[in-house]
Enzyme design. Structure first.
Site, PDB file in Angstrom:
ATOM      1  N   ARG A 145      44.143  28.750  53.185  1.00  0.00           N
ATOM      2  CA  ARG A 145      43.256  28.649  52.006  1.00  0.00           C
ATOM      3  C   ARG A 145      41.798  28.464  52.436  1.00  0.00           C
ATOM      4  NH1 ARG A 145      42.418  24.177  49.218  1.00  0.00           N
ATOM      5  NH2 ARG A 145      44.457  23.299  49.670  1.00  0.00           N
ATOM      6  N   TYR A 204      34.870  43.260  30.844  1.00  0.00           N
ATOM      7  CA  TYR A 204      36.330  43.359  30.872  1.00  0.00           C
ATOM      8  C   TYR A 204      36.931  42.254  29.985  1.00  0.00           C
ATOM      9  CZ  TYR A 204      41.003  42.747  32.847  1.00  0.00           C
ATOM     10  OH  TYR A 204      42.353  42.583  33.002  1.00  0.00           O
ATOM     11  N   ASP A 219      29.629  43.133  38.337  1.00  0.00           N
ATOM     12  CA  ASP A 219      31.015  43.550  38.514  1.00  0.00           C
ATOM     13  C   ASP A 219      30.972  45.042  38.845  1.00  0.00           C
ATOM     14  OD1 ASP A 219      33.596  44.506  38.204  1.00  0.00           O
ATOM     15  OD2 ASP A 219      34.123  42.998  36.710  1.00  0.00           O
ATOM     16  N   LYS A 261      41.653  47.761  42.218  1.00  0.00           N
ATOM     17  CA  LYS A 261      41.381  49.112  41.742  1.00  0.00           C
ATOM     18  C   LYS A 261      41.042  50.048  42.922  1.00  0.00           C
ATOM     19  CE  LYS A 261      42.148  47.196  37.795  1.00  0.00           C
ATOM     20  NZ  LYS A 261      41.571  45.905  37.644  1.00  0.00           N
TER      21      LYS A 261
HETATM   22  C1  LIG Z   1      35.835  45.734  35.418  1.00  0.00           C
HETATM   23  C2  LIG Z   1      36.935  44.771  35.759  1.00  0.00           C
HETATM   24  N1  LIG Z   1      36.623  43.564  36.253  1.00  0.00           N
HETATM   25  C3  LIG Z   1      37.567  42.657  36.563  1.00  0.00           C
HETATM   26  C4  LIG Z   1      38.906  42.922  36.376  1.00  0.00           C
HETATM   27  C5  LIG Z   1      39.936  41.884  36.725  1.00  0.00           C
HETATM   28  O1  LIG Z   1      40.575  42.217  37.925  1.00  0.00           O
HETATM   29  P1  LIG Z   1      42.056  41.746  38.320  1.00  0.00           P
HETATM   30  O2  LIG Z   1      43.002  42.399  37.377  1.00  0.00           O
HETATM   31  O3  LIG Z   1      42.181  42.198  39.731  1.00  0.00           O
HETATM   32  O4  LIG Z   1      42.081  40.247  38.178  1.00  0.00           O
HETATM   33  C6  LIG Z   1      39.284  44.173  35.873  1.00  0.00           C
HETATM   34  C7  LIG Z   1      40.704  44.494  35.677  1.00  0.00           C
HETATM   35  O5  LIG Z   1      41.062  45.486  35.064  1.00  0.00           O
HETATM   36  C8  LIG Z   1      38.272  45.126  35.562  1.00  0.00           C
HETATM   37  O6  LIG Z   1      38.581  46.336  35.061  1.00  0.00           O
END
Ligand SMILES: Cc1ncc(COP(=O)(O)O)c(C=O)c1O
Length: 394
Positions: free
Chosen positions: A59, A112, A184, A209
């Site tokens: 960790r 998101y 992001d 992703k």
């Molecule tokens: C733009 C964006 N940010 C953050 C996230 C969150 O990521 P995670 O599902 O890996 O926690 C997503 C998930 O779809 C996303 O599309």
């Protein structure tokens, strides 16, 4: 040859790891261990006191995870990076480090769905306010900043409406006021967009992703200045504990090697599919940053290497028409992730953004007939043919 002289595509394969330091292993070894053995009690004490370098407990750090973090830092142009157990663990660790009770987080007009949920939780439980701004002009950004603003949080392209925010414009304004800007960068990957080079302070990703690319890992990463990332590592990450597993870090290191070639193919396929959808009589609107008619096309040209692999579009009809269209797809899978080899569709209003209030969904442009398409790596003609046969049935 110095690492900084190498092209990004080359650094994706080589940076952050030296086979010579690992018995010649071409691929970074997987240190699948929770803890590390000390030579003696005094050494354990020195490591905890920060008087001696070395691993303690996964960790707090692990060599496989460190190789991933070093590679991400290199690709994002950051001094340091951290890897997390999910994109949301990255978002929450960064926001909890920057935000203070009584403070305010200024967000792009659309985030998101789970980031939206986190912002609501921070507001309700800890008194950290947030607001959304279209961030279309410098005036709009300046007007939205409050005395209490402790951070600007931007998604661009915005999920799922594909609007863009001019990162340099916002970063210049925020810098004057000493407010950190977090981006992001999930939709672009470090291959298509580098927010730190545009003056932003943190670039983070759902590494689930494009960075992973194979749909088999949930993970997050964030890059920025070493002092700040170290603060995150020693507080929100260590104490809340959303760390990545060594095996997932190892899979991401594998995925990153092909990021550039995958992204080129995603982008090329998306361009072809955009041309097809743009002409289709049953498509009532389309949102793709590479569309010269997209209102933010000029921003795409300025800050993204290519427009990416995502397209959102609305179909003529109702929510039921959109759902019926999705149900008719054969090759394309209905799933909420993106950036995988497989082409995926999802319905944001009832899936990823169902937790967003109807009023905010309206402001964000998430209508009931909006469908998000993550264009995969298949032959684009097969993707087109699948869309075509589904359209014929609605
Ligand atoms: C733009 C964006 N940010 C953050 C996230 C969150 O990521 P995670 O599902 O890996 O926690 C997503 C998930 O779809 C996303 O599309």
């Amino acid at each position: 040859m110095a690492e900084k002289d190498l092209h990004l595509e080359t650094r994706m394969i080589h940076s952050g790891y030296s086979p010579k330091e690992h018995k010649g292993s071409l691929v970074p070894p997987l240190f699948q261990t929770s803890t590390f053995v000390f030579d003696n009690a005094a050494q354990g004490g020195r490591r905890f006191a920060g008087e001696e370098d070395g691993y303690i407990y996964t960790r707090l750090g692990n060599p496989t995870i460190k190789a991933l973090e070093d590679r991400i830092a290199e690709l994002e142009g950051g001094e340091a990076a951290l890897a997390f157990s999910s994109g949301m663990a990255a978002v929450s660790a960064i926001l909890f480090t920057l935000a203070k009770s009584g403070g305010h987080i200024l967000c792009s007009q659309g985030v998101y769905g789970c980031t939206y949920g986190l912002l609501k939780l921070m507001e309700e439980n800890f008194g950290i306010a947030h607001s959304f701004s279209p961030m279309e002009t410098p005036e709009q950004v300046k007007e939205s900043i409050r005395d209490t603003t402790c951070c600007v949080f931007i998604e661009t392209p915005i999920n799922p409406t594909m609007k863009l925010v001019d990162l340099k414009m916002v970063a210049d304004i925020a810098k004057e006021k000493g407010i950190p800007v977090v981006v992001d960068n999930t939709f672009s990957s470090p291959y298509l967009q580098n927010p730190l080079a545009l003056g932003c302070d943190v670039s983070l990703h759902s590494a689930t992703k494009y960075i992973c690319g194979h749909g088999d890992v949930i993970a997050g990463v964030a890059a920025g200045k070493a002092e700040f990332m170290n603060k995150v590592a020693m507080s929100a990450q260590k104490d809340i504990g959303g760390v990545i597993s060594p095996f997932d870090a190892w899979l991401l290191l594998r995925g990153i090697k092909t990021l550039a070639v995958r992204m080129d193919r995603h982008c090329e396929n998306a361009k072809q599919i955009f041309s097809y959808l743009n002409e289709h009589p049953k498509v009532s609107s389309i949102h793709y940053p590479g569309d010269p008619a997209h209102p933010d096309f000029h921003i795409c040209e300025k800050q993204m290497k290519k427009p990416g692999g995502l397209i959102s579009f609305t179909v003529e009809g109702t929510k039921e028409t959109a759902q019926a269209f999705m149900d008719e797809l054969r090759l394309i899978q209905i799933a909420v992730s993106l950036g995988d080899a497989e082409t995926l569709v999802q319905h944001p209003a009832t899936m990823t953004h169902s937790g967003v209030s109807p009023e905010d969904r309206d402001k964000m442009g998430i209508t009931d007939t909006l469908i998000r398409l993550s264009v995969g790596l298949e032959a684009w003609e097969d993707i087109r043919d699948d869309l075509d046969q589904a359209f014929a049935k609605i």
